[in-house]
Design an enzyme around this catalytic site. Structure first.
Site, PDB file in Angstrom:
ATOM      1  N   ASP A   1      36.092  27.429  38.789  1.00 34.46           N
ATOM      2  CA  ASP A   1      36.887  26.261  39.162  1.00 34.46           C
ATOM      3  C   ASP A   1      37.856  26.550  40.314  1.00 34.46           C
ATOM      4  OD1 ASP A   1      38.019  27.946  37.099  1.00 34.46           O
ATOM      5  OD2 ASP A   1      39.698  26.549  36.985  1.00 34.46           O
TER       6      ASP A   1
ATOM      7  N   LYS B   1      33.492  49.571  46.230  1.00 35.60           N
ATOM      8  CA  LYS B   1      32.467  48.529  46.010  1.00 35.60           C
ATOM      9  C   LYS B   1      33.095  47.146  46.164  1.00 35.60           C
ATOM     10  CE  LYS B   1      31.518  47.191  41.610  1.00 35.60           C
ATOM     11  NZ  LYS B   1      31.588  45.761  41.319  1.00 35.60           N
TER      12      LYS B   1
ATOM     13  N   ILE C   1      42.869  39.772  31.256  1.00 39.95           N
ATOM     14  CA  ILE C   1      42.078  39.127  32.312  1.00 39.95           C
ATOM     15  C   ILE C   1      40.785  38.568  31.715  1.00 39.95           C
ATOM     16  CG2 ILE C   1      40.958  39.438  34.567  1.00 39.95           C
ATOM     17  CD1 ILE C   1      43.766  40.221  34.945  1.00 39.95           C
TER      18      ILE C   1
ATOM     19  N   ARG D   1      27.382  38.661  40.425  1.00 42.45           N
ATOM     20  CA  ARG D   1      28.341  37.564  40.493  1.00 42.45           C
ATOM     21  C   ARG D   1      29.084  37.507  41.820  1.00 42.45           C
ATOM     22  NH1 ARG D   1      30.909  34.204  36.900  1.00 42.45           N
ATOM     23  NH2 ARG D   1      32.756  33.771  38.090  1.00 42.45           N
TER      24      ARG D   1
ATOM     25  N   ARG E   1      33.182  33.168  32.755  1.00 41.70           N
ATOM     26  CA  ARG E   1      33.849  33.476  34.036  1.00 41.70           C
ATOM     27  C   ARG E   1      33.740  32.240  34.926  1.00 41.70           C
ATOM     28  NH1 ARG E   1      32.132  39.370  36.108  1.00 41.70           N
ATOM     29  NH2 ARG E   1      33.783  39.006  37.632  1.00 41.70           N
ATOM     30  N   PRO E   2      34.755  31.367  34.828  1.00 40.05           N
ATOM     31  CA  PRO E   2      34.677  30.091  35.548  1.00 40.05           C
ATOM     32  C   PRO E   2      34.760  30.256  37.069  1.00 40.05           C
ATOM     33  CG  PRO E   2      36.823  30.341  34.491  1.00 40.05           C
ATOM     34  CD  PRO E   2      36.009  31.545  34.094  1.00 40.05           C
TER      35      PRO E   2
END
Ligand code: EPU
Length: 490
Positions: A125, A22, A398, A93, A122-123
């Site tokens: 940046d 996936k 994480i 996402r 969950r940034p």
């Protein structure tokens, strides 16, 4: 809505095939935006996240078609739309990695900010840092991220306190392929799915070096051309099926499981005292008759298409499909799949060997970027530690909040204590079936695994989470002898 009912106690046995990955398929599908002409992808699993990605791509002018041989044909037919709106992106996402290819190919991109998710903040940046390093003018307006301006090569460091970023690397890498000039991505993600994306892009004509390392060097090219490509197998599904074999003390052969992609997980299993073996199966050597081979979208039984001496092989022409001729292209395979000599090509497998699961020893793990222990197998390993002797500490480095399965496992009688990013698991307690709620993809898998060894019946609700990322996991487990059924919830 479906639920899954598992009656614990069955010892699993048999051969089961791993589906395509996936997390390799999703960025590769996004990368199809960069490509001129049709692309045919083999091994793409038929699961909800893939269907979602195909819907979003359709909205962006990309048509797709599942071919009779199970491959997926994808082609851009209209490149005017640059907007991936919230109602698409919020479902998945991974769709944020459309930003790079949309911007690089169409000059502009507007992709909804994905926001948070069930396992915390969950940034994005680093995604934006990557785009800016390539010259993007980035603006956030009404919840959408806008990228515009010419794409120029650049140098960027994509590390964070949590290590590298998988989709942030994918986004930057995809944009860099069509940039003017050269790009260097330092601290690029090394995950096999990123290496697979690189190989796909290279097969389309991109110039990428350092594949599989923390440093990617990309020389921009003006155009990429569609190709035929086979995605790697799903290491997380493979690990989940192995965990099911170990947990039930059964003999389960997971065909297509690539040991090199699972070394941290296999090391943890070894430390826990699990018994398993690694091997290669020659075509015709039992492969093809295995359980699950009849399921839709599964990888066919055949050897990896690699030349013995080289690393690439020309595929035959695909011929006329949908009224258009597909060109034959160089097909790159994972170099590690090439055997050391003649006769060593084959399909890798991992097989659990019968044992008493109560003999498993508590084992500590800490999740880390690849090649460390994968966060996507943390919940499943926790299910395993529930039956092991002693206390294990599972540290999530994480996503420190990715422990939503803990309270559902507690409903089955698990004793797990949370301490910041750690879960302290008291193993060896008998689990007892109950109704539990799936909260995310990997948590759903962990609940099913725990249900396999719980006394009585476990009902797992909201299994749509499972369907997002596993291709027929319940059917595969049933084929291995699990007492598991899918029911309609009233
Ligand atoms: N991070 C940042 N800034 C960013 C991006 C990430 O600080 O801009 C941090 C994250 O908060 C996290 C770490 O970096 O602490 C790693 O996140 P990463 O960006 O690598 O995650 P991702 O690319 O969004 C992919 C997988 C996830 C998997 C993670 C980690 C896909 C579609 N998703 O997500 O898979 O958990 O990498 O390996 O590839 C799943 O399949 O169940 C799943 C969630």
């Amino acid at each position: 809505m479906d639920k899954i009912r598992v009656r614990g106690g069955a010892r699993l046995s048999g051969q089961v095939r791993v589906s395509g990955s996936k997390n390799a398929s999703l960025p590769i599908l996004a990368a199809c935006l960069l490509v001129d002409g049709p692309t045919v992808l083999e091994g793409v699993p038929r699961l909800e996240d893939v269907r979602n990605m195909c819907h979003i791509l359709e909205h962006l002018g990309v048509v797709h078609e599942w071919l009779p041989d199970g491959s997926l044909r994808v082609e851009v037919v209209d490149d005017r739309n640059v907007h991936a709106p919230y109602h698409y992106v919020r479902t998945m996402r991974a769709s944020f990695c459309l930003l790079g290819p949309l911007w690089a190919r169409r000059g502009r991109a507007q992709v909804s900010h994905p926001g948070g998710c069930v396992f915390g903040h969950r940034p994005i940046d680093l995604h934006l840092k990557g785009m800016r390093a390539l010259g993007a003018d980035i603006r956030i307006d009404k919840g959408d991220v806008h990228a515009s301006g010419p794409v120029r090569g650049g140098r960027v460091y994509l590390g964070s306190n949590f290590g590298s970023t998988v989709l942030g690397t994918a986004n930057t890498l995809m944009a860099a392929c069509l940039a003017e000039g050269e790009t260097v991505i330092e601290y690029a993600a090394q995950e096999p799915e990123i290496a697979d994306l690189c190989r796909f892009l290279r097969a389309c004509g991109a110039r990428i070096e350092g594949i599989g390392t923390h440093r990617l060097h990309i020389r921009g090219v003006p155009k990429l051309r569609g190709c035929r490509y086979r995605v790697i197998n799903d290491r997380i599904e493979a690990g989940t099926l192995l965990a099911a074999g170990v947990l039930t003390g059964g003999e389960v052969e997971v065909l297509g499981a690539e040991p090199d992609h699972l070394s941290a997980f296999l090391d943890a299993l070894e430390r826990a005292g699990a018994r398993f073996e690694i091997g290669f199966r020659e075509p015709g050597d039992g492969a093809g008759a295995e359980l699950g081979a009849e399921l839709p979208g599964l990888v066919e039984a055949r050897p990896p298409r690699v030349s013995r001496e080289g690393r690439a092989l020309r595929l035959p022409r695909t011929g006329e499909q949908g009224g258009r001729l597909l060109t034959d292209r160089i097909f790159y395979e994972d170099e590690r799949r090439v055997g050391d000599g003649p006769g060593e090509e084959g399909i890798p497998f991992l097989r659990t060997l019968p044992m008493d699961p109560e003999e498993l020893e508590a084992t500590d793990v800490a999740t880390m970027p690849y090649p460390g222990f994968p966060t996507d197998l943390q919940a499943q390993f926790m299910a395993l530690m529930l039956v092991a002797k002693g206390v294990s500490v599972i540290t999530e480095k994480i996503y420190p909040e990715r422990f939503i399965h803990v309270s559902e496992l507690a409903r089955l009688g698990a004793r797990i204590r949370r301490e910041g990013p750690c879960a302290i698991v008291q193993g060896g307690r008998e689990l007892c079936g109950a109704t539990v709620m799936a909260s995310d993809l990997r948590a759903s898998a962990a609940l099913i695994l725990a249900g396999l060894v719980a006394r009585g019946t476990t009902a797992i609700r909201r299994v749509y989470h499972l369907d997002r990322g596993y291709e027929s996991l319940d059917r595969k487990l049933a084929a291995l002898g699990a007492d598991i059924v899918r029911l309609k919830e009233v």
